[in-house]
Design an enzyme around this catalytic site. Structure first.
Site, PDB file in Angstrom:
ATOM      1  N   ASP A   1       0.812  -1.223   0.000  1.00 27.36           N
ATOM      2  CA  ASP A   1       0.000   0.000   0.000  1.00 27.36           C
ATOM      3  C   ASP A   1       0.845   1.273   0.000  1.00 27.36           C
ATOM      4  O   ASP A   1       0.454   2.296   0.562  1.00 27.36           O
ATOM      5  CB  ASP A   1      -0.966   0.014   1.210  1.00 27.36           C
ATOM      6  CG  ASP A   1      -1.850  -1.213   1.233  1.00 27.36           C
ATOM      7  OD1 ASP A   1      -2.193  -1.691   0.138  1.00 27.36           O
ATOM      8  OD2 ASP A   1      -2.183  -1.682   2.340  1.00 27.36           O
TER       9      ASP A   1
ATOM     10  N   LYS B   1       1.778   2.141  -5.099  1.00 30.49           N
ATOM     11  CA  LYS B   1       2.296   1.572  -6.352  1.00 30.49           C
ATOM     12  C   LYS B   1       1.339   1.833  -7.511  1.00 30.49           C
ATOM     13  O   LYS B   1       1.760   2.163  -8.615  1.00 30.49           O
ATOM     14  CB  LYS B   1       2.509   0.049  -6.197  1.00 30.49           C
ATOM     15  CG  LYS B   1       3.517  -0.317  -5.111  1.00 30.49           C
ATOM     16  CD  LYS B   1       3.620  -1.822  -4.916  1.00 30.49           C
ATOM     17  CE  LYS B   1       2.375  -2.461  -4.365  1.00 30.49           C
ATOM     18  NZ  LYS B   1       2.053  -2.088  -2.967  1.00 30.49           N
TER      19      LYS B   1
ATOM     20  N   GLN C   1       2.034  -6.106  -3.319  1.00 35.14           N
ATOM     21  CA  GLN C   1       2.474  -6.212  -1.921  1.00 35.14           C
ATOM     22  C   GLN C   1       3.755  -5.391  -1.701  1.00 35.14           C
ATOM     23  O   GLN C   1       3.900  -4.357  -2.327  1.00 35.14           O
ATOM     24  CB  GLN C   1       2.658  -7.690  -1.512  1.00 35.14           C
ATOM     25  CG  GLN C   1       1.330  -8.419  -1.313  1.00 35.14           C
ATOM     26  CD  GLN C   1       0.686  -8.939  -2.582  1.00 35.14           C
ATOM     27  OE1 GLN C   1       1.328  -9.587  -3.372  1.00 35.14           O
ATOM     28  NE2 GLN C   1      -0.593  -8.686  -2.771  1.00 35.14           N
TER      29      GLN C   1
ATOM     30  N   GLY D   1      -4.627  -4.401  -3.701  1.00 28.95           N
ATOM     31  CA  GLY D   1      -5.596  -3.343  -3.994  1.00 28.95           C
ATOM     32  C   GLY D   1      -4.813  -2.118  -4.415  1.00 28.95           C
ATOM     33  O   GLY D   1      -4.111  -1.518  -3.601  1.00 28.95           O
ATOM     34  N   HIS D   2      -4.854  -1.784  -5.685  1.00 31.24           N
ATOM     35  CA  HIS D   2      -4.047  -0.682  -6.230  1.00 31.24           C
ATOM     36  C   HIS D   2      -4.975   0.435  -6.682  1.00 31.24           C
ATOM     37  O   HIS D   2      -5.750   0.268  -7.613  1.00 31.24           O
ATOM     38  CB  HIS D   2      -3.194  -1.193  -7.403  1.00 31.24           C
ATOM     39  CG  HIS D   2      -2.264  -2.304  -7.001  1.00 31.24           C
ATOM     40  ND1 HIS D   2      -1.841  -3.289  -7.853  1.00 31.24           N
ATOM     41  CD2 HIS D   2      -1.679  -2.583  -5.801  1.00 31.24           C
ATOM     42  CE1 HIS D   2      -1.028  -4.114  -7.207  1.00 31.24           C
ATOM     43  NE2 HIS D   2      -0.915  -3.707  -5.961  1.00 31.24           N
TER      44      HIS D   2
HETATM   45  P1  GDP Z   1      -0.792   0.297  -3.528  1.00 30.28           P
HETATM   46  O1  GDP Z   1      -1.353  -0.988  -3.031  1.00 30.28           O
HETATM   47  O2  GDP Z   1       0.691   0.398  -3.295  1.00 30.28           O
HETATM   48  O3  GDP Z   1      -1.150   0.584  -4.964  1.00 30.28           O
HETATM   49  O4  GDP Z   1      -1.440   1.467  -2.650  1.00 30.28           O
HETATM   50  P2  GDP Z   1      -2.995   1.592  -2.235  1.00 30.28           P
HETATM   51  O5  GDP Z   1      -3.762   2.056  -3.416  1.00 30.28           O
HETATM   52  O6  GDP Z   1      -3.451   0.366  -1.540  1.00 30.28           O
HETATM   53  O7  GDP Z   1      -2.884   2.709  -1.117  1.00 30.28           O
HETATM   54  C1  GDP Z   1      -2.316   3.962  -1.379  1.00 30.28           C
HETATM   55  C2  GDP Z   1      -3.373   5.037  -1.063  1.00 30.28           C
HETATM   56  O8  GDP Z   1      -2.755   6.307  -1.009  1.00 30.28           O
HETATM   57  C3  GDP Z   1      -4.442   5.160  -2.141  1.00 30.28           C
HETATM   58  O9  GDP Z   1      -5.648   5.537  -1.522  1.00 30.28           O
HETATM   59  C4  GDP Z   1      -3.915   6.280  -3.034  1.00 30.28           C
HETATM   60  O10 GDP Z   1      -4.960   6.951  -3.732  1.00 30.28           O
HETATM   61  C5  GDP Z   1      -3.270   7.173  -2.010  1.00 30.28           C
HETATM   62  N1  GDP Z   1      -2.113   7.950  -2.488  1.00 30.28           N
HETATM   63  C6  GDP Z   1      -1.146   7.609  -3.365  1.00 30.28           C
HETATM   64  N2  GDP Z   1      -0.201   8.575  -3.445  1.00 30.28           N
HETATM   65  C7  GDP Z   1      -0.584   9.550  -2.601  1.00 30.28           C
HETATM   66  C8  GDP Z   1      -0.002  10.795  -2.201  1.00 30.28           C
HETATM   67  O11 GDP Z   1       1.070  11.185  -2.618  1.00 30.28           O
HETATM   68  N3  GDP Z   1      -0.672  11.528  -1.255  1.00 30.28           N
HETATM   69  C9  GDP Z   1      -1.849  11.111  -0.731  1.00 30.28           C
HETATM   70  N4  GDP Z   1      -2.416  11.884   0.180  1.00 30.28           N
HETATM   71  N5  GDP Z   1      -2.423   9.951  -1.081  1.00 30.28           N
HETATM   72  C10 GDP Z   1      -1.799   9.169  -1.984  1.00 30.28           C
HETATM   73  P1  IMO Z   2      -0.917  -4.222  -2.222  1.00 26.88           P
HETATM   74  O1  IMO Z   2      -0.451  -4.785  -3.547  1.00 26.88           O
HETATM   75  C1  IMO Z   2      -0.965  -4.637   2.132  1.00 26.88           C
HETATM   76  C2  IMO Z   2      -1.074  -8.717   3.730  1.00 26.88           C
HETATM   77  C3  IMO Z   2      -2.329  -9.181   4.428  1.00 26.88           C
HETATM   78  C4  IMO Z   2      -1.728 -10.131   5.438  1.00 26.88           C
HETATM   79  C5  IMO Z   2      -0.604 -10.787   4.657  1.00 26.88           C
HETATM   80  C6  IMO Z   2      -0.960 -12.135   4.048  1.00 26.88           C
HETATM   81  O2  IMO Z   2      -2.195  -3.504  -2.267  1.00 26.88           O
HETATM   82  O3  IMO Z   2       0.198  -3.446  -1.594  1.00 26.88           O
HETATM   83  P2  IMO Z   2      -2.496 -12.845   2.002  1.00 26.88           P
HETATM   84  O4  IMO Z   2      -3.973 -12.700   1.784  1.00 26.88           O
HETATM   85  O5  IMO Z   2      -1.654 -12.217   0.958  1.00 26.88           O
HETATM   86  O6  IMO Z   2      -2.092 -14.266   2.269  1.00 26.88           O
HETATM   87  O7  IMO Z   2      -2.215 -12.052   3.399  1.00 26.88           O
HETATM   88  O8  IMO Z   2      -0.271  -9.894   3.611  1.00 26.88           O
HETATM   89  N1  IMO Z   2      -1.283  -8.205   2.351  1.00 26.88           N
HETATM   90  C7  IMO Z   2      -1.202  -6.912   2.008  1.00 26.88           C
HETATM   91  N2  IMO Z   2      -1.015  -5.806   2.781  1.00 26.88           N
HETATM   92  N3  IMO Z   2      -1.068  -4.513   0.789  1.00 26.88           N
HETATM   93  C8  IMO Z   2      -1.232  -5.603  -0.006  1.00 26.88           C
HETATM   94  O9  IMO Z   2      -1.192  -5.539  -1.347  1.00 26.88           O
HETATM   95  C9  IMO Z   2      -1.350  -6.876   0.612  1.00 26.88           C
HETATM   96  N4  IMO Z   2      -1.538  -8.128   0.155  1.00 26.88           N
HETATM   97  C10 IMO Z   2      -1.480  -8.927   1.219  1.00 26.88           C
HETATM   98  O10 IMO Z   2      -2.993  -8.088   5.046  1.00 26.88           O
HETATM   99  O11 IMO Z   2      -1.139  -9.403   6.497  1.00 26.88           O
HETATM  100 MG    MG Z   3      -2.881  -1.651  -1.783  1.00 30.04          MG
END
Ligand code: GDP
Ligand code: IMO
Ligand code: MG
Length: 443
Positions: free
Chosen positions: A13, A16, A224, A40-41
């Site tokens: 998270d 990416k 991840q 979840g991206h």
């Molecule tokens: P990922 O799994 O690495 O793709 O990241 P996620 O989407 O799960 O979580 C990142 C969260 O931060 C999302 O809600 C994005 O919309 C948000 N985000 C990304 N870059 C920025 C930033 O520079 N500032 C803020 N405030 N939010 C951001």
């Molecule tokens: P993105 O790509 C954050 C965590 C789960 C749990 C552990 C194992 O959005 O960054 P799993 O279901 O993969 O066997 O769970 O890994 N986890 C993540 N945490 N971002 C993710 O993906 C994750 N994918 C799995 O919360 O702790």
């Molecule tokens: Mg994510």
């Protein structure tokens, strides 16, 4: 031609999705190499939020081919839900845009069921997984029982593999009081998927080789983060795949020298979802404030993310394990207005200072982080796009992080939208054709 690997350097998270979507115009192909719909991206385009789980985050750019490598585990139901959702928003996610490896392992109906049992059995030691069946599908891959997408192309093979799996699992399911598995019903469901998935299936290794021979650029996309990697993460509180750089070669069938650069996506603080050690965690009000400001709720499960200070010990380790060339620093805008910002520079354990990151949870749970307190900045960074507009206190903060993690920052993200990004062309030049990124942004 330059191929770039983009991956997370913390516990996932990191942002990416935003960065991959932003950089995609400089690449003809975006190829994911591991994980599944546990990811979840989040991508925002002009006020519209799109969350991708399985499909690579390049899908919103019509000219780009998105590839799902053999290193993933794929739930056909989740895949088609995502393609349907995208189509409903006017995004083509058909076989002309998405290629799926014949070697990808399928998540079968028994995988999420057995995952719930194993999580429950762990009691207070549970991993806190996403319960999508990811771990059990990789278990079957390693046990050489897995059903692969290519098996869907011969229904006799599919029927036999399902029967073999049911025979192996049925006694275990019975012992745990789970419903009996119906091989015929599973066969009918997956034979249905076979017809729909067929047009997407490709030999991905060959496809990428052809594209590279044509001079096309590939963006390899990690899901991840390094600290969730099966080998290099905080085992057993990890996911079941190779999210670190090495996973890109095995997860797509490309040679290691096809990766020309590695961009590590790094949040300006730390978050973690699920169980496991987290040395810099803020368990009180401040942690909740950062979570609220940063909207830190899981993009897949909606669970609140645990928040804490930037951990330079962990990120320096992640940069080493992945050979990170440059960092994209995300979400520093969330930290504006704090009087001072502590950054973890080392861990104290049994009277000694550990300079490198121990992956064992039983050590990490006992370490006492050592902090350097950096002055905060009061100016809002939100939406900044010009390096010259950044407050000096923040620039100094970035320089300290670079020194601590021994890696330069090439991109700073200051908000969720594509335009809310500061580029440092001198740091990014060799890895990404910025002119192509900027031309697309202007559209
Ligand atoms: P990922 O799994 O690495 O793709 O990241 P996620 O989407 O799960 O979580 C990142 C969260 O931060 C999302 O809600 C994005 O919309 C948000 N985000 C990304 N870059 C920025 C930033 O520079 N500032 C803020 N405030 N939010 C951001
Ligand atoms: P993105 O790509 C954050 C965590 C789960 C749990 C552990 C194992 O959005 O960054 P799993 O279901 O993969 O066997 O769970 O890994 N986890 C993540 N945490 N971002 C993710 O993906 C994750 N994918 C799995 O919360 O702790
Ligand atoms: Mg994510």
């Amino acid at each position: 031609m330059a191929n770039l690997l983009v991956l997370g350097t913390q516990w996932g998270d990191e942002g990416k999705g935003k960065i991959v979507d932003l950089l995609t115009p400089a690449f003809e192909v975006v190829a994911r190499y591991q994980g599944g719909h546990n990811a979840g991206h989040t991508v925002w385009v002009r006020g519209r939020k799109i969350v991708l789980h399985l499909i690579p985050s390049g899908i919103l750019h019509p000219g780009t081919l998105c590839v799902i490598g053999n290193g993933l585990v794929l739930s056909p139901a989740a895949f088609f839900k995502e393609t349907d959702d995208l189509e409903a928003q006017g995004v083509d996610a058909g076989p002309a845009r998405v290629a799926v490896s014949r070697g990808v392992h399928l998540i079968m109906p028994w995988h999420p069921l057995s995952e719930r049992v194993s999580e429950d059995r762990r009691g207070d030691k549970k991993i806190g997984t996403t319960c999508r069946g990811i771990g059990p599908a990789y278990e079957d891959k390693a046990a050489r029982l897995g059903v692969r997408a290519g098996d869907l192309t011969d229904l006799r093979v599919l029927r036999e593999k399902i029967a073999d799996n049911v025979a192996a699992k049925d006694p275990v399911f019975r012992a745990f009081g789970l419903p009996a598995l119906d091989a015929e019903a599973v066969y009918r469901e997956y034979a249905g998927w076979a017809e729909k998935l067929g047009p997407y299936l490709r030999d991905v290794s060959e496809l990428l080789d052809e594209r590279m021979k044509r001079g096309e650029n590939i963006l390899f996309e990690g899901a991840q983060g390094a600290l969730l990697d099966l080998d290099h993460g905080t085992y057993p509180f990890v996911t079941s795949s190779s999210s670190t750089a090495g996973g890109a070669a095995t997860g797509l069938g490309v040679g290691p020298r096809t990766i020309h650069g590695v961009l590590g996506i790094t949040k300006a603080y730390t978050t973690r979802v699920g169980g496991g050690p987290f040395p810099t965690e803020l368990e009180g009000e401040l942690g909740r404030t950062i979570a609220a400001r940063g909207d830190e709720f899981g993009a897949t499960t909606g669970r609140p993310r645990r928040c804490g200070w930037f951990d330079a010990v962990a990120v320096r380790y992640a940069c080493r394990v992945n050979g990170v060339d440059r960092i994209a620093l995300t979400k520093p805008d969330v930290l504006a207005g704090l009087g001072e910002i502590p950054v973890c520079t080392g861990y104290r354990y049994k009277g000694q200072v550990l300079k490198s990151f121990p992956t064992e949870p039983w050590i990490l749970e006992k370490v006492v982080p050592e902090y350097r307190r950096l002055p905060g900045w009061s100016e809002s960074l939100h939406g900044a796009a010009d390096p010259g507009s950044l407050p000096q206190t923040f620039v100094d903060y970035v320089r300290v992080l670079e020194d601590l993690v021994e890696t330069k920052v090439a991109i700073i993200s200051t908000g969720v939208e594509r335009g809310q990004t500061v580029f440092f062309p001198s740091e990014l030049g060799g890895f990404v054709d910025l002119a192509r990124v900027r031309a697309a942004e202007a559209v």
